[in-house]
Design a protein around this motif. Structure first.
Motif, mmCIF file in Angstrom:
data_model
loop_
_atom_site.group_PDB
_atom_site.id
_atom_site.type_symbol
_atom_site.label_atom_id
_atom_site.label_comp_id
_atom_site.label_asym_id
_atom_site.label_seq_id
_atom_site.Cartn_x
_atom_site.Cartn_y
_atom_site.Cartn_z
ATOM 1 N N HIS A 151 0.830 -1.203 0.000
ATOM 2 C CA HIS A 151 0.000 0.000 0.000
ATOM 3 C C HIS A 151 0.867 1.256 0.000
ATOM 4 C CE1 HIS A 151 -3.657 -2.288 1.905
ATOM 5 N NE2 HIS A 151 -3.331 -2.719 0.699
ATOM 6 N N LEU A 152 1.921 1.221 0.807
ATOM 7 C CA LEU A 152 2.844 2.357 0.844
ATOM 8 C C LEU A 152 3.567 2.523 -0.488
ATOM 9 C CD1 LEU A 152 4.395 1.753 4.388
ATOM 10 C CD2 LEU A 152 2.740 3.506 3.761
ATOM 11 N N ARG A 153 3.942 1.400 -1.089
ATOM 12 C CA ARG A 153 4.676 1.458 -2.350
ATOM 13 C C ARG A 153 3.809 2.072 -3.451
ATOM 14 N NH1 ARG A 153 5.768 -3.640 -2.777
ATOM 15 N NH2 ARG A 153 7.662 -3.501 -1.513
ATOM 16 N N VAL A 154 2.536 1.682 -3.477
ATOM 17 C CA VAL A 154 1.632 2.235 -4.482
ATOM 18 C C VAL A 154 1.440 3.737 -4.270
ATOM 19 C CG1 VAL A 154 -0.762 2.235 -5.307
ATOM 20 C CG2 VAL A 154 0.419 0.068 -4.906
ATOM 21 N N ALA A 155 1.230 4.146 -3.023
ATOM 22 C CA ALA A 155 1.025 5.569 -2.729
ATOM 23 C C ALA A 155 2.237 6.393 -3.120
ATOM 24 C CB ALA A 155 0.710 5.745 -1.244
ATOM 25 N N ARG A 156 3.422 5.892 -2.813
ATOM 26 C CA ARG A 156 4.633 6.646 -3.114
ATOM 27 C C ARG A 156 4.930 6.652 -4.604
ATOM 28 N NH1 ARG A 156 7.532 3.935 2.140
ATOM 29 N NH2 ARG A 156 6.740 5.449 3.677
ATOM 30 N N SER A 157 4.553 5.569 -5.293
ATOM 31 C CA SER A 157 4.778 5.532 -6.738
ATOM 32 C C SER A 157 3.899 6.544 -7.472
ATOM 33 C CB SER A 157 4.520 4.121 -7.276
ATOM 34 O OG SER A 157 3.148 3.780 -7.145
ATOM 35 N N TYR A 158 2.774 6.910 -6.864
ATOM 36 C CA TYR A 158 1.900 7.929 -7.443
ATOM 37 C C TYR A 158 2.261 9.335 -6.960
ATOM 38 C CZ TYR A 158 -1.344 4.714 -9.738
ATOM 39 O OH TYR A 158 -1.905 3.782 -10.582
ATOM 40 N N GLY A 159 3.375 9.445 -6.255
ATOM 41 C CA GLY A 159 3.868 10.745 -5.841
ATOM 42 C C GLY A 159 3.199 11.315 -4.609
ATOM 43 N N ALA A 160 2.650 10.472 -3.742
ATOM 44 C CA ALA A 160 2.007 10.955 -2.522
ATOM 45 C C ALA A 160 3.041 11.584 -1.594
ATOM 46 C CB ALA A 160 1.294 9.812 -1.810
ATOM 47 N N THR A 161 2.695 12.713 -1.018
ATOM 48 C CA THR A 161 3.565 13.379 -0.061
ATOM 49 C C THR A 161 3.521 12.627 1.272
ATOM 50 O OG1 THR A 161 1.823 14.820 0.766
ATOM 51 C CG2 THR A 161 3.091 15.593 -1.162
ATOM 52 N N PRO A 162 4.494 12.865 2.173
ATOM 53 C CA PRO A 162 4.442 12.214 3.494
ATOM 54 C C PRO A 162 3.141 12.484 4.238
ATOM 55 C CG PRO A 162 6.607 13.177 3.128
ATOM 56 C CD PRO A 162 5.750 13.610 1.986
ATOM 57 N N GLN A 164 0.166 13.150 2.855
ATOM 58 C CA GLN A 164 -0.896 12.384 2.196
ATOM 59 C C GLN A 164 -0.789 10.898 2.534
ATOM 60 O OE1 GLN A 164 -0.013 13.612 -1.836
ATOM 61 N NE2 GLN A 164 -1.793 14.992 -1.914
ATOM 62 N N THR A 165 0.439 10.399 2.594
ATOM 63 C CA THR A 165 0.649 8.999 2.959
ATOM 64 C C THR A 165 0.171 8.726 4.382
ATOM 65 O OG1 THR A 165 2.588 8.891 1.513
ATOM 66 C CG2 THR A 165 2.353 7.162 3.167
ATOM 67 N N ALA A 166 0.444 9.685 5.279
ATOM 68 C CA ALA A 166 0.047 9.510 6.682
ATOM 69 C C ALA A 166 -1.466 9.451 6.838
ATOM 70 C CB ALA A 166 0.622 10.640 7.528
ATOM 71 N N PHE A 167 -2.175 10.365 6.135
ATOM 72 C CA PHE A 167 -3.619 10.472 6.339
ATOM 73 C C PHE A 167 -4.432 9.551 5.437
ATOM 74 C CE2 PHE A 167 -2.357 14.392 8.449
ATOM 75 C CZ PHE A 167 -3.239 14.427 9.524
ATOM 76 N N ARG A 168 -3.864 9.152 4.279
ATOM 77 C CA ARG A 168 -4.643 8.346 3.343
ATOM 78 C C ARG A 168 -4.237 6.868 3.307
ATOM 79 N NH1 ARG A 168 -5.440 12.375 -1.925
ATOM 80 N NH2 ARG A 168 -6.265 14.158 -0.736
ATOM 81 N N VAL A 169 -3.094 6.552 3.857
ATOM 82 C CA VAL A 169 -2.662 5.153 3.899
ATOM 83 C C VAL A 169 -2.521 4.669 5.341
ATOM 84 C CG1 VAL A 169 -0.901 3.482 3.211
ATOM 85 C CG2 VAL A 169 -1.448 5.405 1.702
ATOM 86 N N TYR A 170 -1.691 5.393 6.100
ATOM 87 C CA TYR A 170 -1.447 4.955 7.472
ATOM 88 C C TYR A 170 -2.701 5.008 8.327
ATOM 89 C CZ TYR A 170 3.665 4.627 7.164
ATOM 90 O OH TYR A 170 4.937 4.235 6.869
ATOM 91 N N LEU A 171 -3.365 6.167 8.360
ATOM 92 C CA LEU A 171 -4.493 6.338 9.278
ATOM 93 C C LEU A 171 -5.627 5.342 9.036
ATOM 94 C CD1 LEU A 171 -5.589 7.910 11.647
ATOM 95 C CD2 LEU A 171 -6.566 9.568 10.053
ATOM 96 N N PRO A 172 -6.102 5.150 7.770
ATOM 97 C CA PRO A 172 -7.172 4.155 7.577
ATOM 98 C C PRO A 172 -6.752 2.738 7.969
ATOM 99 C CG PRO A 172 -7.025 5.619 5.685
ATOM 100 C CD PRO A 172 -5.825 5.895 6.534
ATOM 101 N N SER A 173 -5.483 2.391 7.703
ATOM 102 C CA SER A 173 -5.015 1.047 8.039
ATOM 103 C C SER A 173 -4.824 0.866 9.541
ATOM 104 C CB SER A 173 -3.686 0.764 7.325
ATOM 105 O OG SER A 173 -3.836 0.826 5.923
ATOM 106 N N MET A 174 -4.421 1.950 10.210
ATOM 107 C CA MET A 174 -4.114 1.878 11.633
ATOM 108 C C MET A 174 -5.324 2.074 12.521
ATOM 109 S SD MET A 174 -0.741 4.300 11.524
ATOM 110 C CE MET A 174 -0.927 4.708 13.258
ATOM 111 N N LEU A 175 -6.367 2.732 12.014
ATOM 112 C CA LEU A 175 -7.459 3.169 12.873
ATOM 113 C C LEU A 175 -8.109 2.053 13.685
ATOM 114 C CD1 LEU A 175 -8.863 5.706 13.769
ATOM 115 C CD2 LEU A 175 -10.530 5.404 11.930
ATOM 116 N N PRO A 176 -8.427 0.900 13.089
ATOM 117 C CA PRO A 176 -9.023 -0.162 13.910
ATOM 118 C C PRO A 176 -8.120 -0.592 15.067
ATOM 119 C CG PRO A 176 -9.315 -0.632 11.577
ATOM 120 C CD PRO A 176 -8.367 0.525 11.666
ATOM 121 N N VAL A 177 -6.809 -0.680 14.806
ATOM 122 C CA VAL A 177 -5.868 -1.052 15.866
ATOM 123 C C VAL A 177 -5.779 0.055 16.909
ATOM 124 C CG1 VAL A 177 -3.482 -1.716 16.368
ATOM 125 C CG2 VAL A 177 -4.553 -2.437 14.227
ATOM 126 N N LEU A 178 -5.767 1.300 16.458
ATOM 127 C CA LEU A 178 -5.676 2.426 17.381
ATOM 128 C C LEU A 178 -6.908 2.537 18.267
ATOM 129 C CD1 LEU A 178 -4.069 5.250 15.209
ATOM 130 C CD2 LEU A 178 -3.002 3.894 17.019
#
Length: 251
Positions: A151-162, A164-178
């Motif tokens: 997921h991170l690789r795809v986001a970064r390959s599309y030029g996502a900023t840190p 954008q990566t934090a809020f659109r990749v990390y947060l949705p994936s982490m939220l249930p655990v958090l």
């Protein structure tokens, strides 16, 4: 749906069984009623306490302290946990220290908070914050490390900023655990604030519970315990409800 209702009914039945056993033990004299007043008497006392302006004031004070400590501890701990998980060198340095600090009983540091902050709002919020932050840091670190690399690789390959990566990749994936971590951290937070109020305070429900215990007012003491348990269970169920709404983010 049917399974969820069955689980809720089972939980309710367990609570009813505990109160029924409590009532029987006291009424039959198996346990001295002076040491364990009947559950019905305790609930009546709880209703009387909630009618007192002083008790309602103490509940408000404790609620403000718990919310303040939680509002400070969760974002601060989440930020530190994110930085630890994202930077290998930082993780190698900090993780052993965090596990060491987490293993130490936090209550031994309470006198230090009293010396630094005095007896008041800051002392109780500070100790609640201190009791909360380590579990938030460790949970966040685990949550970040659980995010799928693809997921991170795809986001970064599309030029996502840190950001954008934090809020659109990390947060949705982490939220249930958090959210699961929030339930645990609130227990530490509430325990820390109540302990600080019992140890040195002029107000708060923990202060009242300490007074009832010192004066051997068992009905009031047990009513206070039931009150705190009800508050903790209410928050737990609220977070559980939010967690079910975010379950579709699990990947």
């Amino acid at each position: 749906m049917a399974g969820g209702i069955a689980i809720k009914l089972a939980r309710f039945a367990i609570v009813v069984a505990i109160f029924a056993l409590w009532e029987v033990l006291s009424r039959t004299g198996i346990v001295n009623p002076r040491l364990l007043p009947a559950a019905s008497d305790t609930l009546v006392t709880l209703g009387e306490l909630l009618q007192r302006a002083s008790v309602r004031h103490d509940l408000v004070v404790t609620g403000q302290e718990v919310l303040a400590a939680f509002a400070l501890g969760v974002p601060f701990g989440a930020l530190i946990g994110y930085l630890i998980a994202e930077h290998r060198y930082f993780a190698d340095v900090m993780k052993p220290l965090l596990f060491f600090a987490f293993s130490i009983p936090k209550s031994i540091f309470l006198p230090m908070f009293i010396l630094v902050f005095g007896v008041g709002f800051a002392q109780k919020v500070g100790f609640g914050f201190f009791s909360t932050i380590f579990i938030v840091i460790m949970s966040t670190t685990t949550a970040v490390e659980s995010v799928k690399v693809e997921h991170l690789r795809v986001a970064r390959s599309y030029g996502a900023t840190p950001m954008q990566t934090a809020f659109r990749v990390y947060l949705p994936s982490m939220l249930p655990v958090l959210l699961e971590a929030l339930r645990i951290s609130m227990i530490f937070n509430l325990t820390g604030v109540i302990l600080a109020e019992m140890y040195a305070s002029r107000d708060g429900i923990g202060h009242q519970i300490a007074i009832w215990g010192e004066n051997f007012q068992m009905k009031q003491l047990l009513a206070g315990v039931v009150m705190i348990a009800a508050i903790a269970m209410t928050f737990n169920e609220l977070v559980r409800w939010v967690e079910t709404r975010c379950s579709h983010w699990r990947t």
